[in-house]
Design an enzyme around this catalytic site. Structure first.
Site, PDB file in Angstrom:
ATOM      1  N   LYS A 127       0.855  -1.192   0.000  1.00 51.75           N
ATOM      2  CA  LYS A 127       0.000   0.000   0.000  1.00 51.75           C
ATOM      3  C   LYS A 127       0.878   1.225   0.000  1.00 51.75           C
ATOM      4  O   LYS A 127       2.011   1.192   0.514  1.00 51.75           O
ATOM      5  CB  LYS A 127      -0.887   0.010   1.245  1.00 51.75           C
ATOM      6  CG  LYS A 127      -2.075   0.949   1.163  1.00 51.75           C
ATOM      7  CD  LYS A 127      -3.099   0.474   0.142  1.00 51.75           C
ATOM      8  CE  LYS A 127      -4.492   0.598   0.566  1.00 51.75           C
ATOM      9  NZ  LYS A 127      -5.404  -0.342  -0.059  1.00 51.75           N
TER      10      LYS A 127
HETATM   11  N1  GLU Z   1      -7.129  -0.135  -3.604  1.00 52.33           N
HETATM   12  C1  GLU Z   1      -7.860  -1.345  -3.807  1.00 52.33           C
HETATM   13  C2  GLU Z   1      -7.906  -2.151  -2.531  1.00 52.33           C
HETATM   14  O1  GLU Z   1      -7.737  -1.640  -1.446  1.00 52.33           O
HETATM   15  C3  GLU Z   1      -7.353  -2.129  -5.005  1.00 52.33           C
HETATM   16  C4  GLU Z   1      -5.955  -2.613  -4.875  1.00 52.33           C
HETATM   17  C5  GLU Z   1      -5.385  -3.212  -6.174  1.00 52.33           C
HETATM   18  O2  GLU Z   1      -6.134  -3.427  -7.104  1.00 52.33           O
HETATM   19  O3  GLU Z   1      -4.185  -3.461  -6.172  1.00 52.33           O
HETATM   20  O4  GLU Z   1      -8.184  -3.313  -2.561  1.00 52.33           O
END
Ligand code: GLU
Length: 423
Positions: free
Chosen positions: A110
């Site tokens: 993240k």
């Molecule tokens: N931001 C989204 C989540 O929290 C998607 C993450 C992604 O597709 O890598 O799942």
């Protein structure tokens, strides 16, 4: 035994304690508990940006890779004043469980920038995004770390990052991130994927509970990418959406919100908000969408909203978490006492990252699927994953969150044991 981690950051502490609780319940060995309670790599960067008035502001940016045991770390990049290293760590760990549970070949990551995107111009956001991308570039790669959109980011930000990294490397790198626009290496279906998955979990819950969607009511908190498509998919399935919200307020109609009009309203608004919807949407403003009279509540806005102060006022009997971390442990204790059932975030909102996996796989192949193929596969996987967690929680007589965490940890633990310590 190594000392167990605690954090003063609510989200990180929640993630850690849920991990320890599940790990202990499944009898995970201490060495794996120590390893998985830490992030593999955490990067902090400063991002100097020339603002439109000629001044320079320096923003803090982060990228955390919690685990690459199962594959490249995967997870979004968010722009929000609350972003810091602890928050990214917590959300990266959540991504590890999300990808593991979803059965896709990724670890968890993240990232984000501490900023208020609503007060920034497009040009300022572009300079911010490109400098951030350049500074985290060394750790990005289709086989190492693959970002995606998250809160307040979308296709445009992904294109700026992709373009910056591709220029630095002297070659196009489409598989380096997902959530790209359909016109530029994206996938038809990805934009709606998270909301479609959240709604699919809600509908599956209705199915196992023997409830007819046509006689159910729902409230959806948040009308961004996740909330809007959750509401639309539920509405298409016959569920009556009685309340929606965003930062401009909560909007209620006992007879059902006109979701198409809500989409028109945000489309016409320069900041993509529901401002004025009480006039155009034939509905009234209420204090808080969370407390609306309804059967199902879908918190799709942000973390920590269901807490010791709010949980007792919730009238829904079922909660499906579209946001990451919307319920604090104190809030969950109140819900438990009241017998409210919760479908946990990393199961309910995994449609986004499953859709990201489809996009990445297509990019690696240089092939494109039809929207129908994409959506069918997504719904099929979401239904199967929901069912597995439901059956496991019924068989063990434990909450869905605990069942999902245990199943997710098990896969990471098995692979970590096979691969060994040198990860
Ligand atoms: N931001 C989204 C989540 O929290 C998607 C993450 C992604 O597709 O890598 O799942």
């Amino acid at each position: 035994m190594q000392t167990r981690r605690k954090s003063s950051n609510v989200l990180l502490n929640t993630a850690l304690q849920e991990f320890y609780g599940a790990a202990d319940e499944m009898g995970l060995n201490e060495r794996l508990i120590s390893i998985l309670s830490h992030s593999e790599r955490m990067m902090q960067v400063s991002i100097p940006v020339e603002m439109d008035d000629g001044s320079v502001e320096v923003f803090d940016g982060y990228r955390v890779q919690h685990s690459t045991a199962l594959g490249p770390s995967k997870g979004g990049i968010r722009y929000d004043p609350g972003v810091d290293m602890d928050e990214c760590e917590a959300l990266a760990m959540l991504m590890t469980w999300k990808c593991s549970l979803a059965g896709i070949p990724y670890g968890g990551g993240k990232g984000g920038i501490c900023c208020d995107p609503l007060t920034m111009s497009r040009r300022e956001k572009e300079r911010l995004t490109r400098t951030y991308a350049a500074r985290i570039e060394p750790i990005l790669g289709r086989w190492s770390d693959v970002p995606a959109p998250d809160m307040n980011t979308g296709g445009q930000e992904m294109v700026w990052i992709l373009d910056t990294v591709s220029k630095m490397r002297g070659k196009l790198e489409p598989a380096i991130l997902t959530g790209k626009p359909v016109s530029y290496w994206g996938s038809m279906g990805r934009n709606e994927a998270t909301g479609r998955g959240v709604a699919t979990c809600g509908l599956e819950l209705m199915r196992v509970l023997d409830k007819n969607p046509g006689s159910m009511t729902a409230a959806v908190q948040g009308f961004g990418n996740v909330g809007s498509f959750t509401a639309k998919t539920l509405n298409d399935a016959g569920v009556r959406i009685v309340a929606i919200s965003d930062i401009t307020g909560s909007y209620y109609s006992a007879g059902g919100i006109d979701i198409h009009r809500a989409f028109d309203t945000v489309r016409a608004n320069p900041k993509k908000l529901l401002e004025g919807f009480e006039k155009t949407g034939n509905c009234e403003k209420i204090d808080d969408v969370l407390f609306a009279e309804c059967d199902f509540l879908f918190p799709c806005a942000r973390d920590g909203v269901i807490n010791s102060e709010t949980a007792g006022k919730i009238r829904a009997r079922y909660i499906v978490e579209g946001a990451n971390g919307p319920t604090t442990p104190e809030g969950e204790a109140v819900l438990d006492d009241a017998g409210v059932m919760v479908v946990p975030d990393f199961l309910a909102n995994s449609g986004g990252v499953i859709g990201s996996y489809f996009e990445w796989a297509q990019n690696l192949q240089g092939a494109f699927w039809t929207e129908e193929e994409y959506n069918n596969k997504l719904v099929h996987i979401m239904k199967g994953n929901f069912r597995r967690v439901w059956d496991y929680s019924e068989a063990k007589n434990i909450k869905m969150r605990r069942a999902a965490t245990m199943a997710a940890i098990q896969r990471v633990a098995d692979v970590s044991e096979m691969r060994g310590l040198f990860l």
